[in-house]
Scaffold this motif. Sequence first.
Motif, short mmCIF file in Angstrom:
data_model
loop_
_atom_site.label_atom_id
_atom_site.label_comp_id
_atom_site.label_asym_id
_atom_site.label_seq_id
_atom_site.Cartn_x
_atom_site.Cartn_y
_atom_site.Cartn_z
N LEU A 1 38.89 29.21 37.16
CA LEU A 1 38.76 29.40 35.71
C LEU A 1 40.08 29.83 35.10
CD1 LEU A 1 35.29 31.19 35.56
CD2 LEU A 1 35.80 28.80 35.04
N LEU A 2 40.83 30.63 35.83
CA LEU A 2 42.14 31.08 35.35
C LEU A 2 43.09 29.89 35.21
CD1 LEU A 2 43.86 33.55 34.62
CD2 LEU A 2 44.47 33.76 37.03
N TRP A 3 43.06 28.99 36.18
CA TRP A 3 43.88 27.78 36.10
C TRP A 3 43.47 26.95 34.88
CZ3 TRP A 3 41.79 22.82 36.25
CH2 TRP A 3 42.74 21.78 36.19
N ILE B 1 38.69 33.55 20.80
CA ILE B 1 39.70 34.08 21.71
C ILE B 1 41.08 34.05 21.05
CG2 ILE B 1 40.91 33.69 23.90
CD1 ILE B 1 38.22 32.59 24.96
N SER B 2 41.37 32.97 20.31
CA SER B 2 42.66 32.86 19.62
C SER B 2 42.84 34.00 18.63
CB SER B 2 42.75 31.52 18.90
OG SER B 2 42.70 30.44 19.81
N GLY B 3 41.76 34.37 17.94
CA GLY B 3 41.84 35.51 17.04
C GLY B 3 41.97 36.82 17.78
N TYR B 4 41.29 36.93 18.91
CA TYR B 4 41.33 38.17 19.69
C TYR B 4 42.73 38.48 20.21
CZ TYR B 4 40.37 41.44 23.51
OH TYR B 4 40.39 42.53 24.35
N VAL B 5 43.45 37.47 20.67
CA VAL B 5 44.75 37.71 21.30
C VAL B 5 45.82 38.09 20.29
CG1 VAL B 5 44.28 36.22 23.26
CG2 VAL B 5 45.38 35.26 21.24
N THR B 6 45.50 38.07 19.00
CA THR B 6 46.49 38.56 18.02
C THR B 6 46.74 40.05 18.20
OG1 THR B 6 44.73 38.92 16.37
CG2 THR B 6 45.86 36.79 16.32
N LYS B 7 45.86 40.75 18.92
CA LYS B 7 46.07 42.17 19.19
C LYS B 7 47.32 42.41 20.03
CE LYS B 7 43.61 44.28 22.35
NZ LYS B 7 42.49 44.84 23.12
N TYR B 8 47.78 41.39 20.75
CA TYR B 8 48.97 41.53 21.60
C TYR B 8 50.24 41.10 20.86
CZ TYR B 8 45.36 41.75 25.19
OH TYR B 8 44.26 42.09 25.92
N SER B 9 50.13 40.80 19.58
CA SER B 9 51.28 40.33 18.81
C SER B 9 51.93 41.47 18.03
CB SER B 9 50.85 39.23 17.83
OG SER B 9 50.26 38.15 18.51
N ARG B 10 53.22 41.32 17.80
CA ARG B 10 53.95 42.28 16.99
C ARG B 10 53.75 41.97 15.51
NH1 ARG B 10 58.04 40.74 20.79
NH2 ARG B 10 58.26 42.27 22.46
N PHE C 1 41.64 37.99 31.88
CA PHE C 1 40.26 37.75 31.48
C PHE C 1 40.20 36.80 30.28
CE2 PHE C 1 36.48 38.79 28.96
CZ PHE C 1 35.51 38.51 29.90
N VAL C 2 41.17 36.92 29.38
CA VAL C 2 41.25 36.02 28.24
C VAL C 2 41.46 34.58 28.72
CG1 VAL C 2 42.66 35.36 26.24
CG2 VAL C 2 42.06 37.76 26.61
N ASP C 3 42.34 34.39 29.71
CA ASP C 3 42.57 33.06 30.26
C ASP C 3 41.32 32.52 30.93
OD1 ASP C 3 45.20 32.50 29.48
OD2 ASP C 3 46.01 33.73 31.09
#
Length: 418
Positions: free
Chosen positions: A349-351, A56-65, A11-13
Amino acid sequence: MQAKTENRNQFVDIMRGIAMLLVVLQHTMSGCTVGAENTFVFNIAWSLQMPLFILISGYVTKYSRPISNSKGLWKYVKRRTVAYMLPWAVWSFLVRGIIFEEDGFLNVKHLLWNMDSGYWFLATIWTISMIFGIASFIAERVSKENLLKKQTVLLGCYLVGMVLLVGIGAILGLSFFAIKLTLYYMPFYYAGFLYGQFDDRMKESEIGKKIIDSVVAICFVVWLFVILRFPLYEMSDGGFAIILRAATSLAGCIAVCGLCRGIFSSKIGGGYSCMGRRALVGSVSHALSASQLDQVGQSADSVQSGGAEPGSGQLCGYGSTYCDGNSDDEPKCRAELCINRKEKVSEFLLWAGKQSLEIYMMHGLLLNIFKSSVAIQFSSIEGYLLTAGNFALTVGLCAVVIRLLGQNAVLKKVLNIR
């Protein structure tokens, strides 16, 4: 923070894809026609595209260690620098400067003080990532257990980073290395990070879901109200205008993400694809049973992209159901075809989301091919047709070029083609 590549949130992509296509649309409108900047469509694209990317770039930090030591911080800095600044250097100096002979991209001083003439987004996201990464490292070292303290320290360090940027801008000018743009977009990055921290918790409770729905609804109304009344792009850079732009863009991003989540699921190609049971039942003329919905969802992948509409007298792909417009199986056909269309849109959209960096780097070059020598007003039939045609051609050519460059290991590596 070391990013995890497994269990990628699709969904992020998809949201990245929407943002990237809005970038191409805005540049098509302003580059191929005149008078587009004060239109409603341009207001929509401009208020969403880059703010949505940063959010979105800030949101995906939730998947970072977490960055727990200096070695992890160095890896983080090196990885982000290679990911953002290497493509910036290659495409600016090699591609735009040497190959396409654009002299401005070979003048380092001019480029550093006029980043918005090129790939400023990469410089901005790199700067924000560096400040956020260092702030996260300090917060992790100061407090690992106390979440509130850690968040407070992180926010404090993040704000200190913004102050340092203001200081550098005061000395070298806010145009240096896109500092002005970086300062504008830093709150969006932090807002995305903050939402990512509480997103899952909010969805676990009915109250949380109601709060999210209410916020999305309010943000949609506010965003629509403002963009219908104010020419955001053409407003001067005064304090009121900056606050209005930022607040409107943030409201629009929240609204689009919230509304699109109801259309596109986080997984493509499985189960119900982009639609839940309730939405699926609402898309057919007769309600289907739970077992029929399961069959429809499981058979969605088998539908051919050229599937016929019910009533055309052709096989629709639901087992061997014959859709003639009068069959009792028509609801099944309609449901399956609806899922198939949603899947095709989702896949596109995913592509675009997965290839967003490549599209960002090359779409400007391709748009130049279709520039008209005659000034055409956007708000005309010719302007609409020209914009739509050039947009489709640019996206299509991007897909072709990305595919071709991806066939060569050297070009793929040098030009950062994924």
